[in-house]
Design a protein around this motif. Structure first.
Motif, PDB file in Angstrom:
ATOM      1  N   TYR A 166      14.416  62.060 -30.941  1.00 45.90           N
ATOM      2  CA  TYR A 166      14.569  62.839 -29.708  1.00 45.90           C
ATOM      3  C   TYR A 166      13.582  62.316 -28.686  1.00 45.90           C
ATOM      4  O   TYR A 166      12.482  61.879 -29.019  1.00 45.90           O
ATOM      5  N   ALA A 191      14.450  62.422 -36.041  1.00 47.06           N
ATOM      6  CA  ALA A 191      14.978  63.662 -36.602  1.00 47.06           C
ATOM      7  C   ALA A 191      15.928  63.362 -37.754  1.00 47.06           C
ATOM      8  O   ALA A 191      16.090  64.160 -38.663  1.00 47.06           O
ATOM      9  N   ASN A 232      16.983  74.507 -42.533  1.00 45.64           N
ATOM     10  CA  ASN A 232      16.763  74.462 -41.081  1.00 45.64           C
ATOM     11  C   ASN A 232      15.890  73.266 -40.722  1.00 45.64           C
ATOM     12  O   ASN A 232      14.920  72.967 -41.409  1.00 45.64           O
ATOM     13  N   GLY A 233      16.285  72.586 -39.673  1.00 47.77           N
ATOM     14  CA  GLY A 233      15.469  71.473 -39.200  1.00 47.77           C
ATOM     15  C   GLY A 233      15.622  70.199 -40.010  1.00 47.77           C
ATOM     16  O   GLY A 233      14.880  69.246 -39.814  1.00 47.77           O
ATOM     17  N   SER A 234      16.609  70.161 -40.911  1.00 47.94           N
ATOM     18  CA  SER A 234      16.733  68.967 -41.751  1.00 47.94           C
ATOM     19  C   SER A 234      17.509  67.861 -41.052  1.00 47.94           C
ATOM     20  O   SER A 234      17.595  66.744 -41.567  1.00 47.94           O
ATOM     21  N   GLY A 235      18.081  68.151 -39.885  1.00 48.18           N
ATOM     22  CA  GLY A 235      18.750  67.089 -39.133  1.00 48.18           C
ATOM     23  C   GLY A 235      20.266  67.162 -39.134  1.00 48.18           C
ATOM     24  O   GLY A 235      20.934  66.193 -38.758  1.00 48.18           O
ATOM     25  N   LYS A 236      20.826  68.299 -39.505  1.00 52.45           N
ATOM     26  CA  LYS A 236      22.291  68.412 -39.575  1.00 52.45           C
ATOM     27  C   LYS A 236      22.922  68.300 -38.184  1.00 52.45           C
ATOM     28  O   LYS A 236      23.850  67.522 -37.973  1.00 52.45           O
ATOM     29  N   THR A 237      22.404  69.078 -37.237  1.00 53.91           N
ATOM     30  CA  THR A 237      22.939  69.018 -35.875  1.00 53.91           C
ATOM     31  C   THR A 237      22.723  67.630 -35.279  1.00 53.91           C
ATOM     32  O   THR A 237      23.613  67.068 -34.631  1.00 53.91           O
ATOM     33  N   THR A 238      21.545  67.085 -35.519  1.00 54.48           N
ATOM     34  CA  THR A 238      21.245  65.744 -35.008  1.00 54.48           C
ATOM     35  C   THR A 238      22.248  64.733 -35.559  1.00 54.48           C
ATOM     36  O   THR A 238      22.718  63.848 -34.824  1.00 54.48           O
ATOM     37  N   GLN A 268      26.614  74.457 -32.181  1.00 55.37           N
ATOM     38  CA  GLN A 268      25.935  75.537 -32.893  1.00 55.37           C
ATOM     39  C   GLN A 268      25.720  76.694 -31.924  1.00 55.37           C
ATOM     40  O   GLN A 268      25.450  76.484 -30.752  1.00 55.37           O
TER      41      GLN A 268
HETATM   42  N1  LIG Z   1      15.845  68.624 -28.385  1.00 50.74           N
HETATM   43  C1  LIG Z   1      14.953  68.306 -29.364  1.00 50.74           C
HETATM   44  N2  LIG Z   1      13.789  67.695 -29.050  1.00 50.74           N
HETATM   45  C2  LIG Z   1      12.911  67.368 -30.000  1.00 50.74           C
HETATM   46  N3  LIG Z   1      13.066  67.617 -31.307  1.00 50.74           N
HETATM   47  C3  LIG Z   1      14.208  68.219 -31.693  1.00 50.74           C
HETATM   48  C4  LIG Z   1      15.210  68.607 -30.743  1.00 50.74           C
HETATM   49  N4  LIG Z   1      16.215  69.198 -31.403  1.00 50.74           N
HETATM   50  C5  LIG Z   1      15.865  69.185 -32.699  1.00 50.74           C
HETATM   51  N5  LIG Z   1      14.665  68.593 -32.888  1.00 50.74           N
HETATM   52  C6  LIG Z   1      13.972  68.378 -34.172  1.00 50.74           C
HETATM   53  O1  LIG Z   1      14.760  67.571 -34.989  1.00 50.74           O
HETATM   54  C7  LIG Z   1      14.771  68.039 -36.317  1.00 50.74           C
HETATM   55  C8  LIG Z   1      16.195  68.252 -36.773  1.00 50.74           C
HETATM   56  O2  LIG Z   1      16.792  69.243 -35.969  1.00 50.74           O
HETATM   57  P1  LIG Z   1      18.313  69.693 -36.144  1.00 50.74           P
HETATM   58  O3  LIG Z   1      18.641  70.566 -35.006  1.00 50.74           O
HETATM   59  O4  LIG Z   1      19.138  68.494 -36.350  1.00 50.74           O
HETATM   60  O5  LIG Z   1      18.220  70.546 -37.485  1.00 50.74           O
HETATM   61  P2  LIG Z   1      19.368  71.367 -38.220  1.00 50.74           P
HETATM   62  O6  LIG Z   1      19.489  70.799 -39.583  1.00 50.74           O
HETATM   63  O7  LIG Z   1      20.596  71.387 -37.398  1.00 50.74           O
HETATM   64  O8  LIG Z   1      18.709  72.807 -38.309  1.00 50.74           O
HETATM   65  P3  LIG Z   1      19.391  74.267 -38.217  1.00 50.74           P
HETATM   66  O9  LIG Z   1      19.878  74.617 -39.586  1.00 50.74           O
HETATM   67  O10 LIG Z   1      18.283  75.139 -37.802  1.00 50.74           O
HETATM   68  O11 LIG Z   1      20.472  74.197 -37.208  1.00 50.74           O
HETATM   69  C9  LIG Z   1      13.942  69.304 -36.324  1.00 50.74           C
HETATM   70  O12 LIG Z   1      12.678  68.978 -36.868  1.00 50.74           O
HETATM   71  C10 LIG Z   1      13.805  69.691 -34.891  1.00 50.74           C
HETATM   72  O13 LIG Z   1      12.536  70.227 -34.641  1.00 50.74           O
END
Ligand SMILES: Nc1ncnc2c1ncn2[C@@H]1O[C@H](COP(=O)(O)OP(=O)(O)OP(=O)(O)O)[C@@H](O)[C@H]1O
Ligand SMILES: [Mg+2]
Lengths: 277, 261
Positions: B28, B35, B55-61, B100
């Protein structure tokens, strides 16, 4: 009541209508995209630019556009970033631009310059030439065709930028166009409305329309209608009272907004629901 | 068909590979650590892949890297055989994304039917207007998610679950070849969950490749074919559903969940 030569009356009337139209179309973008800080900065950059134009003795319109466009280009890339701290941007840009404007005005020589400077600050119907009206007309034509031809892209962008991009909209280009058109609307309306107040003409009509409609298409139609109406009413008000035209227009549009918030059907239902609960 | 990691490394992509990630990392803006990092995987046409992880494992990313909303910082992302960095637009036009859950201003002036139509913008294309057929598809999508009676309601007045269904209808109206669904069950009650589960599975059976994120292992649809387990930005495990469900990685993940509650 002051009486004006017919030609001036026509120019001023057309100028008011077109400034109202372009600013309130820009307002729909600015309000919804949450780029209010950018609109705010651009209007003050345009003001500083106009002051700079007076100083170096070129058409203030040109330098106003230049300053507004540069600000737009600097700020557009950060417009859709969540991390942008808008307070900081406003704080820095707003004070910097006002300071620059005052420096430029102070350095400008002669009586004529300070008169012109005041006009840029307050706006004046005497500052508007046929060319200004022509530019405004061209800009309005551009904005209306942009909105008509790309309505569905604009809708997607206004609903949610990320989803618009995900559906295949080139959000970067559309954001640039939106910010750029806003900058032009600000610059072209500056002489008439004044640098300190043009921003209110951008925000008020759209905010007024927001109080009444749930359908984006109606906002897109009625925001310009309200903007033009405020400008015509403000112009007449200014003829009657001898107030500066920009101030009159902004007073009218602010009153409209206040009334609409008071009688808004959206808020009224919300209140009833809250009482019932 | 499942392509193994070894096939991928040797460069032989199956003819039906829809998503092909090769050592992909995404950082990011303004962050120092990726991420997601070194993600390599292959998703074939018609697969139904569930991405799970804390949470925060990078699924959305991961999802947003696949459709190019986020630009990957290293590695190679190919979708439909196209490089996402170069052909992001056509990839996104052919991919339906359910974002999401996000907050929407209750006063915002958008009617549901228009929001659903906005899924089709890229598909309809520049300088064209929605046709009667487009509106018919919008109506049908809203019917599929059971929201056809809400066509003229303002989006801000919907409940969280209703809003979620509209977002799904929006993606369906796009008629995409692939769905990226980020927690599509969020806010849904049990019945709606079952309905949406069936709907997604139906769409998948009709040929749409589906990648669905869930942080809840219990909500993995029955028709899911593969599972990706994400942990701290890496793929902790990837394989066919039945194989993975017996795998230690998932049970350890569940143990963490259990002890945290
Ligand atoms: N816009 C952003 N800027 C900086 N870091 C980010 C941003 N969005 C997410 N992150 C970081 O990237 C990592 C992965 O985030 P992500 O949103 O992919 O997690 P996730 O698996 O989708 O979590 P959740 O289950 O909460 O949706 C996290 O550590 C988060 O802090
Ligand atoms: Mg997520």
């Amino acid at each position: 009541m002051i009486s004006l030569p017919f030609a001036l009356l026509v120019t001023a009337t057309l100028g008011s209508i077109l400034a109202g139209l372009s600013c309130s179309i820009a307002g729909v973008f600015v309000v919804r995209l949450n780029i209010a800080s950018i609109g705010f900065c651009m209007s003050h950059a345009a003001f500083a630019g106009a002051a700079f134009g007076l100083l170096i003795e070129v058409d203030p319109l040109l330098t106003a556009m230049l300053f507004a466009s540069v600000t737009a280009l600097l700020l557009a890339p950060v417009a859709n970033r969540a991390k942008l701290n808008t307070d900081v941007v406003i704080g820095i840009m707003f004070s910097l631009m006002i300071a620059l404007a005052f420096v430029f005005l102070n350095l400008s020589p002669g009586e004529a310059a300070s008169g012109a400077a005041l006009r840029i600050l307050w706006g004046s119907i005497f500052a508007v030439s046929e060319y200004d009206v022509l530019y405004l007309a061209l800009l309005c034509a551009m904005m209306v065709s942009f909105v008509t031809l790309f309505y569905k892209e604009i809708f997607a962008l206004m609903f949610n930028q990320k989803l618009a991009k995900a559906a295949g909209v080139n959000t970067y280009v559309f954001m640039l166009i939106v910010v750029f058109l806003t900058g032009l609307a600000v610059s072209f309306s500056l002489k008439l409305i004044g640098g300190l107040l043009v921003y209110a003409l951008i925000i008020n009509p759209t905010s007024t329309a927001y109080q009444f409609f749930w359908d984006f298409r109606k906002i897109m139609v009625f925001s310009p209608v309200i903007g033009v109406a405020s400008c015509i009413a403000g112009f007449i008000f200014s003829l009657e009272t001898d107030f500066p035209i920009g101030a009159s227009i902004v007073i009218v549009s602010a009153i409209l907004l206040a009334i609409s918030i008071a009688i808004s059907p959206k808020r009224r239902t919300a209140k009833i629901a809250a009482q019932a609960a | 068909m499942y392509t193994t990691r070894n096939d991928l490394m040797s460069g032989s992509k199956g003819p039906k590979a829809v998503v092909l990630l090769d050592k992909v990392s995404t950082v990011y803006e303004g962050e120092r650590f990726p991420a997601i990092r070194d993600v390599s995987l292959c998703i074939n046409a018609g697969d139904f892949v569930c991405v799970i992880g804390p949470n925060g494992s990078g699924k959305t990313t991961l999802l947003e890297t696949v459709n190019g909303i986020l630009r990957n910082t290293s590695g190679n992302v190919r979708v439909f055989g196209l490089d996402v960095t170069e052909s992001g637009h056509s990839v996104r036009t052919r991919t339906g994304y359910v974002i999401q859950n996000f907050e929407i201003d209750p006063l915002s002036p958008f009617l549901c039917k228009n929001v659903v139509m906005s899924g089709r913008v890229g598909k309809i294309g520049l300088l064209r207007f929605p046709s009667e057929r487009d509106w018919a598809i919008v109506d049908e999508s809203m019917r599929l998610v059971g929201m056809d009676s809400s066509a003229d309601r303002p989006i801000g007045k919907l409940s969280g679950g209703e809003f979620q269904k509209i977002l799904l209808a929006r993606a369906i109206a796009q008629e995409p070849e692939m769905f990226l669904l980020d927690e599509p069950f969020a806010n849904l009650d049990l019945k709606s969950r079952a309905d949406v589960d069936r709907l997604i599975s139906d769409l998948n059976r009709k040929g749409a490749t589906t990648v669905m994120v869930s942080h809840d292992i219990d909500s993995i649809p029955f028709s899911c074919s593969h599972i990706i387990v994400m942990n701290r930005g890496r793929v902790a495990a990837f394989g066919p559903r039945d194989e993975l469900l017996q795998n230690g990685v998932i049970s350890s993940l569940m143990k963490v969940r259990g002890s945290a509650v």
